[in-house]
Design a protein around this motif. Structure first.
Motif, PDB file in Angstrom:
ATOM      1  N   GLY A  55      24.904 -31.166  19.014  1.00  7.52           N
ATOM      2  CA  GLY A  55      24.677 -31.060  20.449  1.00  7.52           C
ATOM      3  C   GLY A  55      24.422 -32.405  21.097  1.00  7.52           C
ATOM      4  N   ILE A  56      23.639 -33.215  20.440  1.00  5.92           N
ATOM      5  CA  ILE A  56      23.347 -34.557  20.967  1.00  5.92           C
ATOM      6  C   ILE A  56      24.621 -35.395  21.031  1.00  5.92           C
ATOM      7  CG2 ILE A  56      22.162 -36.737  20.462  1.00  5.92           C
ATOM      8  CD1 ILE A  56      19.871 -34.920  19.259  1.00  5.92           C
ATOM      9  N   PHE A  57      25.383 -35.383  19.945  1.00  5.24           N
ATOM     10  CA  PHE A  57      26.600 -36.197  19.906  1.00  5.24           C
ATOM     11  C   PHE A  57      27.723 -35.625  20.759  1.00  5.24           C
ATOM     12  CE2 PHE A  57      24.628 -37.996  16.039  1.00  5.24           C
ATOM     13  CZ  PHE A  57      24.691 -39.330  16.406  1.00  5.24           C
ATOM     14  N   ALA A  58      27.760 -34.312  20.957  1.00  7.76           N
ATOM     15  CA  ALA A  58      28.806 -33.714  21.793  1.00  7.76           C
ATOM     16  C   ALA A  58      28.694 -34.194  23.230  1.00  7.76           C
ATOM     17  CB  ALA A  58      28.719 -32.189  21.735  1.00  7.76           C
ATOM     18  N   ASP A  59      27.475 -34.333  23.723  1.00 14.70           N
ATOM     19  CA  ASP A  59      27.300 -34.843  25.076  1.00 14.70           C
ATOM     20  C   ASP A  59      27.741 -36.296  25.194  1.00 14.70           C
ATOM     21  OD1 ASP A  59      26.355 -32.449  26.043  1.00 14.70           O
ATOM     22  OD2 ASP A  59      24.242 -32.966  25.757  1.00 14.70           O
ATOM     23  N   LYS A  60      27.689 -37.009  24.098  1.00 15.12           N
ATOM     24  CA  LYS A  60      28.051 -38.434  24.116  1.00 15.12           C
ATOM     25  C   LYS A  60      29.526 -38.669  23.807  1.00 15.12           C
ATOM     26  CE  LYS A  60      26.539 -42.892  22.410  1.00 15.12           C
ATOM     27  NZ  LYS A  60      25.506 -43.633  21.741  1.00 15.12           N
ATOM     28  N   PHE A  61      30.061 -37.977  22.793  1.00 16.55           N
ATOM     29  CA  PHE A  61      31.418 -38.238  22.319  1.00 16.55           C
ATOM     30  C   PHE A  61      32.427 -37.163  22.671  1.00 16.55           C
ATOM     31  CE2 PHE A  61      28.613 -40.535  19.335  1.00 16.55           C
ATOM     32  CZ  PHE A  61      29.062 -41.821  19.601  1.00 16.55           C
ATOM     33  N   GLY A  62      31.975 -36.038  23.158  1.00 17.68           N
ATOM     34  CA  GLY A  62      32.889 -34.963  23.538  1.00 17.68           C
ATOM     35  C   GLY A  62      32.801 -33.771  22.600  1.00 17.68           C
ATOM     36  N   ARG A  63      32.942 -32.590  23.187  1.00 19.57           N
ATOM     37  CA  ARG A  63      32.794 -31.344  22.424  1.00 19.57           C
ATOM     38  C   ARG A  63      33.901 -31.148  21.390  1.00 19.57           C
ATOM     39  NH1 ARG A  63      28.577 -30.158  24.888  1.00 19.57           N
ATOM     40  NH2 ARG A  63      28.361 -30.002  27.135  1.00 19.57           N
ATOM     41  N   THR A  64      35.145 -31.362  21.801  1.00 19.05           N
ATOM     42  CA  THR A  64      36.216 -31.151  20.823  1.00 19.05           C
ATOM     43  C   THR A  64      36.158 -32.171  19.695  1.00 19.05           C
ATOM     44  OG1 THR A  64      37.796 -32.391  22.188  1.00 19.05           O
ATOM     45  CG2 THR A  64      37.778 -29.980  22.438  1.00 19.05           C
ATOM     46  N   SER A  65      35.725 -33.380  20.004  1.00 19.02           N
ATOM     47  CA  SER A  65      35.588 -34.397  18.935  1.00 19.02           C
ATOM     48  C   SER A  65      34.572 -33.937  17.900  1.00 19.02           C
ATOM     49  CB  SER A  65      35.153 -35.741  19.525  1.00 19.02           C
ATOM     50  OG  SER A  65      36.124 -36.232  20.400  1.00 19.02           O
ATOM     51  N   ILE A  66      33.441 -33.432  18.366  1.00 17.90           N
ATOM     52  CA  ILE A  66      32.399 -32.955  17.449  1.00 17.90           C
ATOM     53  C   ILE A  66      32.883 -31.741  16.669  1.00 17.90           C
ATOM     54  CG2 ILE A  66      30.083 -31.932  17.342  1.00 17.90           C
ATOM     55  CD1 ILE A  66      30.308 -35.080  17.778  1.00 17.90           C
ATOM     56  N   CYS A  67      33.613 -30.849  17.341  1.00 16.70           N
ATOM     57  CA  CYS A  67      34.152 -29.687  16.636  1.00 16.70           C
ATOM     58  C   CYS A  67      35.111 -30.111  15.530  1.00 16.70           C
ATOM     59  CB  CYS A  67      34.855 -28.746  17.616  1.00 16.70           C
ATOM     60  SG  CYS A  67      33.742 -27.873  18.723  1.00 16.70           S
ATOM     61  N   LEU A  68      35.995 -31.046  15.839  1.00 16.82           N
ATOM     62  CA  LEU A  68      36.962 -31.502  14.834  1.00 16.82           C
ATOM     63  C   LEU A  68      36.274 -32.152  13.640  1.00 16.82           C
ATOM     64  CD1 LEU A  68      39.729 -32.918  17.201  1.00 16.82           C
ATOM     65  CD2 LEU A  68      39.823 -30.814  15.844  1.00 16.82           C
ATOM     66  N   VAL A  69      35.287 -32.982  13.899  1.00 17.03           N
ATOM     67  CA  VAL A  69      34.550 -33.626  12.803  1.00 17.03           C
ATOM     68  C   VAL A  69      33.798 -32.576  11.984  1.00 17.03           C
ATOM     69  CG1 VAL A  69      32.634 -35.194  12.260  1.00 17.03           C
ATOM     70  CG2 VAL A  69      34.373 -35.880  13.917  1.00 17.03           C
ATOM     71  N   SER A  70      33.115 -31.665  12.654  1.00 12.81           N
ATOM     72  CA  SER A  70      32.348 -30.621  11.944  1.00 12.81           C
ATOM     73  C   SER A  70      33.255 -29.753  11.089  1.00 12.81           C
ATOM     74  CB  SER A  70      31.598 -29.742  12.945  1.00 12.81           C
ATOM     75  OG  SER A  70      30.632 -30.478  13.635  1.00 12.81           O
ATOM     76  N   LEU A  71      34.395 -29.353  11.642  1.00 13.51           N
ATOM     77  CA  LEU A  71      35.324 -28.498  10.894  1.00 13.51           C
ATOM     78  C   LEU A  71      35.895 -29.230   9.679  1.00 13.51           C
ATOM     79  CD1 LEU A  71      37.037 -26.897  13.983  1.00 13.51           C
ATOM     80  CD2 LEU A  71      35.669 -25.658  12.277  1.00 13.51           C
ATOM     81  N   ALA A  72      36.273 -30.493   9.857  1.00 13.51           N
ATOM     82  CA  ALA A  72      36.812 -31.266   8.723  1.00 13.51           C
ATOM     83  C   ALA A  72      35.753 -31.432   7.632  1.00 13.51           C
ATOM     84  CB  ALA A  72      37.309 -32.626   9.210  1.00 13.51           C
ATOM     85  N   LEU A  73      34.526 -31.744   8.034  1.00  7.94           N
ATOM     86  CA  LEU A  73      33.449 -31.896   7.049  1.00  7.94           C
ATOM     87  C   LEU A  73      33.121 -30.564   6.376  1.00  7.94           C
ATOM     88  CD1 LEU A  73      31.071 -34.404   8.871  1.00  7.94           C
ATOM     89  CD2 LEU A  73      32.518 -34.846   6.870  1.00  7.94           C
ATOM     90  N   SER A  74      33.243 -29.478   7.112  1.00 11.08           N
ATOM     91  CA  SER A  74      32.987 -28.168   6.534  1.00 11.08           C
ATOM     92  C   SER A  74      33.985 -27.860   5.414  1.00 11.08           C
ATOM     93  CB  SER A  74      33.047 -27.095   7.625  1.00 11.08           C
ATOM     94  OG  SER A  74      32.589 -25.879   7.131  1.00 11.08           O
ATOM     95  N   VAL A  75      35.250 -28.170   5.663  1.00 13.96           N
ATOM     96  CA  VAL A  75      36.268 -27.976   4.619  1.00 13.96           C
ATOM     97  C   VAL A  75      35.956 -28.867   3.416  1.00 13.96           C
ATOM     98  CG1 VAL A  75      38.715 -28.292   4.042  1.00 13.96           C
ATOM     99  CG2 VAL A  75      38.069 -27.222   6.210  1.00 13.96           C
ATOM    100  N   LEU A  76      35.588 -30.105   3.676  1.00 15.20           N
ATOM    101  CA  LEU A  76      35.260 -31.035   2.591  1.00 15.20           C
ATOM    102  C   LEU A  76      34.086 -30.517   1.754  1.00 15.20           C
ATOM    103  CD1 LEU A  76      35.464 -33.815   1.116  1.00 15.20           C
ATOM    104  CD2 LEU A  76      33.844 -34.662   2.835  1.00 15.20           C
ATOM    105  N   PHE A  77      32.979 -30.163   2.408  1.00 11.79           N
ATOM    106  CA  PHE A  77      31.791 -29.773   1.650  1.00 11.79           C
ATOM    107  C   PHE A  77      31.928 -28.394   1.011  1.00 11.79           C
ATOM    108  CE2 PHE A  77      29.626 -33.051   4.378  1.00 11.79           C
ATOM    109  CZ  PHE A  77      29.487 -33.959   3.346  1.00 11.79           C
ATOM    110  N   SER A  78      32.696 -27.500   1.617  1.00 10.59           N
ATOM    111  CA  SER A  78      32.936 -26.219   0.943  1.00 10.59           C
ATOM    112  C   SER A  78      33.746 -26.448  -0.318  1.00 10.59           C
ATOM    113  CB  SER A  78      33.634 -25.216   1.868  1.00 10.59           C
ATOM    114  OG  SER A  78      34.949 -25.617   2.181  1.00 10.59           O
ATOM    115  N   SER A  79      34.704 -27.369  -0.253  1.00 16.04           N
ATOM    116  CA  SER A  79      35.510 -27.682  -1.438  1.00 16.04           C
ATOM    117  C   SER A  79      34.670 -28.363  -2.512  1.00 16.04           C
ATOM    118  CB  SER A  79      36.693 -28.585  -1.052  1.00 16.04           C
ATOM    119  OG  SER A  79      37.520 -27.928  -0.123  1.00 16.04           O
TER     120      SER A  79
END
Length: 192
Positions: A55-79
């Motif tokens: 939430g803090i970073f989304a206000d600074k860098f953009g919501r879709t940017s944070i979503c893309l980073v979170s989703l990519a990291l989620s795939v990485l850490f689930s793997s």
């Protein structure tokens, strides 16, 4: 798509922890099931931290940017969680990191709906978004134990990566949508 993995992670991590020895490592009075529950608590509660940071970073860098980073990291850490067969500390650490990022972008979807939908339709759009999201929670809560029995935890956890991958591409396409681009310009600040 992130709901595809989220509730299954929360539902089944305790059993996974027991089966992989994490529960025994965290056992309270020799009870691996209680240790597994403690491991699941760590994984689920890490989401609080991830959501706050996102939430803090989304206000600074953009919501879709944070979503893309979170989703990519989620795939990485689930793997990494799925494929970890080293020390239980590694498995638990990957699981906690997965819990941290698996829910991090969730609030950003709701915020985006309020920012890009016509104000008179926000209630309908939010309801539809939540309904579709929760429909996708149901299959994986049944699929994960089935895959685990047939092929093991590795494939069960890897099957959850499908949701974040689809979400990643959907958010990427959303980011290019002319409506979103106009909304971004009208907001006059980096929210997307």
């Amino acid at each position: 798509g992130h709901n595809w993995e989220l509730y299954a992670l929360w539902t089944w991590f305790s059993s996974f922890a027991v089966d992989t020895g994490v529960g025994s490592a965290l056992s309270i009075a020799g009870d691996a099931k209680r240790g597994g529950s403690l491991a699941a608590f760590f994984v689920i509660s890490a989401g609080f931290i991830g959501s706050a940071i996102a939430g803090i970073f989304a206000d600074k860098f953009g919501r879709t940017s944070i979503c893309l980073v979170s989703l990519a990291l989620s795939v990485l850490f689930s793997s990494l969680t799925a494929l970890s067969d080293g020390p239980v500390a590694n498995t638990l650490t990957f699981g906690i990191l997965w819990g941290l990022v698996s829910v991090a972008e969730s609030a950003q979807y709701s915020a985006m709906v309020t920012e890009v939908v016509i104000p008179s339709r926000i209630g309908e759009a939010s309801t539809l978004q939540f309904a579709i999201g929760y429909v996708f929670t149901i299959p994986t809560m049944y699929i994960v134990p089935y895959i685990k029995e047939m092929a093991g935890w590795q494939w069960a956890w890897l099957s959850l990566s499908v949701g974040p991958m689809i979400s990643f591409f959907a958010v990427y396409l959303l980011r290019q949508d002319p409506i979103v681009l106009r909304a971004k310009q009208s907001l006059r600040r980096k929210q997307f």
